[in-house]
Design a protein around this motif. Structure first.
Motif, PDB file in Angstrom:
ATOM      1  N   ALA A 117       0.832  -1.204   0.000  1.00 39.11           N
ATOM      2  CA  ALA A 117       0.000   0.000   0.000  1.00 39.11           C
ATOM      3  C   ALA A 117       0.865   1.253   0.000  1.00 39.11           C
ATOM      4  CB  ALA A 117      -0.922   0.000   1.216  1.00 39.11           C
ATOM      5  N   LYS A 118       0.319   2.310  -0.575  1.00 40.49           N
ATOM      6  CA  LYS A 118       0.988   3.607  -0.599  1.00 40.49           C
ATOM      7  C   LYS A 118       0.262   4.579   0.326  1.00 40.49           C
ATOM      8  CE  LYS A 118       4.245   2.638  -3.511  1.00 40.49           C
ATOM      9  NZ  LYS A 118       5.659   2.618  -3.065  1.00 40.49           N
ATOM     10  N   VAL A 119       1.033   5.466   0.940  1.00 41.27           N
ATOM     11  CA  VAL A 119       0.448   6.455   1.845  1.00 41.27           C
ATOM     12  C   VAL A 119      -0.461   7.402   1.063  1.00 41.27           C
ATOM     13  CG1 VAL A 119       2.337   6.355   3.485  1.00 41.27           C
ATOM     14  CG2 VAL A 119       2.431   8.010   1.606  1.00 41.27           C
ATOM     15  N   TRP A 120      -1.360   8.063   1.798  1.00 40.38           N
ATOM     16  CA  TRP A 120      -2.371   8.885   1.125  1.00 40.38           C
ATOM     17  C   TRP A 120      -1.781  10.087   0.412  1.00 40.38           C
ATOM     18  CZ3 TRP A 120      -1.175  11.600   5.528  1.00 40.38           C
ATOM     19  CH2 TRP A 120      -1.527  12.946   5.594  1.00 40.38           C
ATOM     20  N   ASP A 121      -0.710  10.682   0.952  1.00 40.02           N
ATOM     21  CA  ASP A 121      -0.112  11.856   0.312  1.00 40.02           C
ATOM     22  C   ASP A 121       1.299  12.026   0.867  1.00 40.02           C
ATOM     23  OD1 ASP A 121       0.667  14.379  -0.606  1.00 40.02           O
ATOM     24  OD2 ASP A 121      -1.385  15.155  -0.548  1.00 40.02           O
ATOM     25  N   ARG A 142      18.326   1.385  15.480  1.00 42.59           N
ATOM     26  CA  ARG A 142      17.496   0.603  14.558  1.00 42.59           C
ATOM     27  C   ARG A 142      16.222   1.356  14.196  1.00 42.59           C
ATOM     28  NH1 ARG A 142      14.910  -4.359  17.323  1.00 42.59           N
ATOM     29  NH2 ARG A 142      13.613  -2.641  18.078  1.00 42.59           N
ATOM     30  N   ASN A 143      15.651   2.088  15.161  1.00 37.87           N
ATOM     31  CA  ASN A 143      14.436   2.848  14.877  1.00 37.87           C
ATOM     32  C   ASN A 143      14.654   3.847  13.751  1.00 37.87           C
ATOM     33  OD1 ASN A 143      12.857   1.563  16.742  1.00 37.87           O
ATOM     34  ND2 ASN A 143      12.527   3.349  18.047  1.00 37.87           N
ATOM     35  N   VAL A 144      15.791   4.538  13.783  1.00 37.33           N
ATOM     36  CA  VAL A 144      16.081   5.513  12.730  1.00 37.33           C
ATOM     37  C   VAL A 144      16.278   4.799  11.399  1.00 37.33           C
ATOM     38  CG1 VAL A 144      17.620   7.360  11.982  1.00 37.33           C
ATOM     39  CG2 VAL A 144      17.087   7.109  14.411  1.00 37.33           C
ATOM     40  N   ASP A 145      16.957   3.660  11.421  1.00 38.40           N
ATOM     41  CA  ASP A 145      17.147   2.891  10.187  1.00 38.40           C
ATOM     42  C   ASP A 145      15.805   2.428   9.620  1.00 38.40           C
ATOM     43  OD1 ASP A 145      19.873   3.173  10.508  1.00 38.40           O
ATOM     44  OD2 ASP A 145      20.144   1.215  11.469  1.00 38.40           O
ATOM     45  N   TYR A 150      11.270   2.910   5.473  1.00 36.35           N
ATOM     46  CA  TYR A 150       9.882   3.233   5.136  1.00 36.35           C
ATOM     47  C   TYR A 150       9.804   4.484   4.254  1.00 36.35           C
ATOM     48  CZ  TYR A 150       7.797  -0.138   8.415  1.00 36.35           C
ATOM     49  OH  TYR A 150       7.392  -1.275   9.054  1.00 36.35           O
ATOM     50  N   CYS A 151      10.592   5.507   4.610  1.00 36.28           N
ATOM     51  CA  CYS A 151      10.508   6.766   3.866  1.00 36.28           C
ATOM     52  C   CYS A 151      11.026   6.615   2.437  1.00 36.28           C
ATOM     53  CB  CYS A 151      11.273   7.857   4.607  1.00 36.28           C
ATOM     54  SG  CYS A 151      10.454   8.404   6.127  1.00 36.28           S
ATOM     55  N   ILE A 152      12.063   5.796   2.256  1.00 36.19           N
ATOM     56  CA  ILE A 152      12.548   5.533   0.898  1.00 36.19           C
ATOM     57  C   ILE A 152      11.499   4.746   0.116  1.00 36.19           C
ATOM     58  CG2 ILE A 152      14.264   4.242  -0.427  1.00 36.19           C
ATOM     59  CD1 ILE A 152      16.308   4.937   1.775  1.00 36.19           C
ATOM     60  N   GLU A 153      10.929   3.743   0.759  1.00 30.05           N
ATOM     61  CA  GLU A 153       9.908   2.922   0.096  1.00 30.05           C
ATOM     62  C   GLU A 153       8.701   3.750  -0.321  1.00 30.05           C
ATOM     63  OE1 GLU A 153       6.763   0.190   2.152  1.00 30.05           O
ATOM     64  OE2 GLU A 153       8.624  -0.959   1.961  1.00 30.05           O
ATOM     65  N   GLN A 154       8.289   4.687   0.546  1.00 30.87           N
ATOM     66  CA  GLN A 154       7.088   5.492   0.280  1.00 30.87           C
ATOM     67  C   GLN A 154       7.411   6.824  -0.405  1.00 30.87           C
ATOM     68  OE1 GLN A 154       3.911   4.664   0.744  1.00 30.87           O
ATOM     69  NE2 GLN A 154       4.320   2.663   1.683  1.00 30.87           N
ATOM     70  N   TYR A 158       9.337  14.821   2.984  1.00 28.69           N
ATOM     71  CA  TYR A 158       9.919  15.538   4.126  1.00 28.69           C
ATOM     72  C   TYR A 158      10.401  14.548   5.194  1.00 28.69           C
ATOM     73  CZ  TYR A 158       7.670  19.509   1.886  1.00 28.69           C
ATOM     74  OH  TYR A 158       7.275  20.471   0.978  1.00 28.69           O
ATOM     75  N   PHE A 159      11.508  13.903   4.877  1.00 25.05           N
ATOM     76  CA  PHE A 159      12.171  13.029   5.840  1.00 25.05           C
ATOM     77  C   PHE A 159      13.517  13.671   6.183  1.00 25.05           C
ATOM     78  CE2 PHE A 159      15.033   9.116   6.348  1.00 25.05           C
ATOM     79  CZ  PHE A 159      14.832   9.072   7.722  1.00 25.05           C
ATOM     80  N   TYR A 160      13.661  14.108   7.416  1.00 26.12           N
ATOM     81  CA  TYR A 160      14.846  14.846   7.831  1.00 26.12           C
ATOM     82  C   TYR A 160      15.855  13.870   8.450  1.00 26.12           C
ATOM     83  CZ  TYR A 160      11.839  18.799   6.819  1.00 26.12           C
ATOM     84  OH  TYR A 160      11.015  19.702   6.178  1.00 26.12           O
TER      85      TYR A 160
END
Length: 508
Positions: A117-121, A142-145, A150-154, A158-160
């Protein structure tokens, strides 16, 4: 409320109970005393000057008046009218998450909407690592990794991110504390709905928007749909007038309010801040005021946007926004009035933010350390305030004094901005002369304890004066540590004396 013996030390407000006859279910839920007169007054402390009662509403075919919060949620739910207690699906403008709650939020999203699934926006999701960053703890890293994956996949815009933990400056995308970064990066706009997986998301209400914290289950649903089910809260109104003394900061104002209404006094209520004092505050000070709404149990805090708001946003966002304001005849659950000119510097004693006390009454409390940082007290103006006290004293601190800028921008400001009235010196120069620790890498750091190697974490049962927002047992580390919440002025003054100290010793 303050006890009768204690109240005489604190100025001065009127509590005005609202007329809930239009909301019978709320009247029973919130146990507010109902009276036949609409503007009945119950004096709970020494009175501030009384203002004229509101004029009666005009007759005719008009909508029922609404508060700011009701208007924002009405627009977001595409409803012409809302009242406290209504449950509505709202369209979310911004969803923020961080390294503590982000992995769980994305995991729930995948579980409920599907692995592919893809995020809504992707443009409306802001992901900010900030809590447990500069640590060797493998689970925290590990949490940051996981966030990064997830952010690369989606393809989150705005992933800082931060990759080099040894030198935060080597990470141009890394910002720091999410609530300050949201404002600095232009994600806060009047009239919008901003939800975040952090209880201090209410900070953004300073911009005249509805901002509140949500859990990871709700966040997972927002990731997939862009919607959230919210109950419209009733509104408490806090009217603060009078000239702000030069020894007070917004931290003193919110500690005063929490001390009056308690940590449960605003449970699931909106807290609206108005008055000449509020209008005189900078945006960063307004953020401090709204930041600790949650410490009173509030659902959200909100301040009417004005020229100060618009000027701050000029170089932050190019997206259009539409401010809203409470109607003149809007109904408030209660109204509190404060004469700020009579307030004195305050602290909150261990172990609750509502254990309000005058700083001067705690002068015999010996301390072991001072901490200046967090989303509440780690902004640029917080460090400028602390530097002002250190410079005025011309002395060195008597206890270890830890400085944790909220964001990279704040860190740079500490080294570049000149402190007004301090002979052309920067904060960093003044801090070094005063014997403070070197400003640390920007993050939440010890505000929420964190892994044992977190910078400035309380690993011993010490006494700390802190510009943070919570002082529950174990909040900053050791469960037997004692934390006195205070403004940057009071924190700096206390560092110089080695005891809880009223900053007027150095500012008058």
């Amino acid at each position: 409320m303050a006890s009768s013996a204690f109240a005489s030390n604190f100025p001065v407000f009127i509590k005005k109970d609202g007329d809930l006859s239009a909301f019978p279910s709320l009247a029973s839920s919130f146990h507010v005393r109902k009276t036949k007169k609409r503007n009945s007054r119950e004096i709970v402390s020494v009175m501030a000057p009384q203002q004229s009662p509101r004029s009666p509403s005009t007759t005719g075919s008009v909508k029922t008046a609404m508060t700011m919060t009701e208007k924002i949620l009405a627009r977001a739910s595409e409803k012409p009218q809302l009242s406290p207690g209504d449950n509505v699906w709202v369209n979310v403008d911004i969803l923020m998450t961080h390294d503590v709650c982000g992995p769980g939020s994305f995991a729930i999203f995948k579980k409920e909407f599907g692995e592919k699934a893809k995020v809504w926006d992707r443009d409306k999701i802001v992901v900010i690592p900030d809590h447990y960053i500069f640590t060797n703890d493998e689970r925290a890293n590990r949490n940051v990794d996981t966030l990064r994956e997830y952010c690369i996949e989606q393809n989150i815009k705005y992933f800082y991110d931060i990759k080099d933990l040894g030198n935060f400056k080597a990470n141009p995308d890394y910002k720091g504390v999410c609530h300050v970064a949201l404002a600095q990066e232009g994600h806060c706009r009047p009239g919008e709905v901003l939800l975040g997986t952090d209880s201090h998301t209410c900070t953004a209400g300073a911009f005249g928007q509805f901002a509140t914290g949500i859990g990871i289950t709700d966040a997972g649903f927002v990731l997939g749909t862009g919607k959230s089910l919210l109950k419209v809260p009733p509104t408490l109104r806090f009217v603060m007038d009078g000239e702000m003394p030069n020894y007070l900061l917004a931290k003193d104002l919110i500690l005063q309010i929490i001390g009056e209404i308690s940590v449960s006094g605003a449970t699931y209520k909106s807290m609206e801040f108005v008055g000449s004092t509020v209008e005189s505050l900078t945006m960063e000070e307004r953020m401090t005021l709204c930041n600790m709404v949650i410490e009173a149990g509030g659902k959200n805090g909100v301040i009417p946007p004005d020229s100060t708001t618009h000027k701050y946003l000029e170089d932050k966002t190019n997206l259009p926004y539409e401010p809203v304001y409470s109607d003149a005849q809007a109904r408030f659950l209660s109204e509190y009035r404060f004469d700020v000119s009579n307030l004195e510097p305050l602290v909150a004693k261990p172990h609750s933010p509502d254990k309000r006390a005058l700083a001067r009454e705690c002068k015999d409390v010996k301390i072991d350390r001072v901490y200046i940082g967090s989303c509440t007290g780690g902004k640029t103006e917080d460090f400028l305030a602390a530097a002002k006290v250190f410079h005025a004293s011309g002395k060195k601190v008597k206890v270890p004094t830890f400085l944790v800028p909220a964001t990279q921008k704040v860190w740079m400001d500490i080294y570049s901005l000149l402190v007004p009235g301090c002979g052309g010196k920067t904060c960093s120069q003044i801090f070094e002369e005063a014997g403070c620790d070197t400003p640390a890498s920007p993050s939440c750091s010890a505000c929420m304890g964190g892994p044992r190697d977190t910078y400035a974490r309380m690993n011993e049962p010490q006494v700390c004066v802190s510009t943070t927002n919570r002082n529950f047992p174990g909040r900053m580390g050791h469960k037997e540590g004692q934390v006195y919440l205070a403004s940057p002025y009071t924190a700096a003054a206390s560092a110089l004396r080695g005891y809880v100290t009223d900053p007027r010793e150095f500012l008058q």
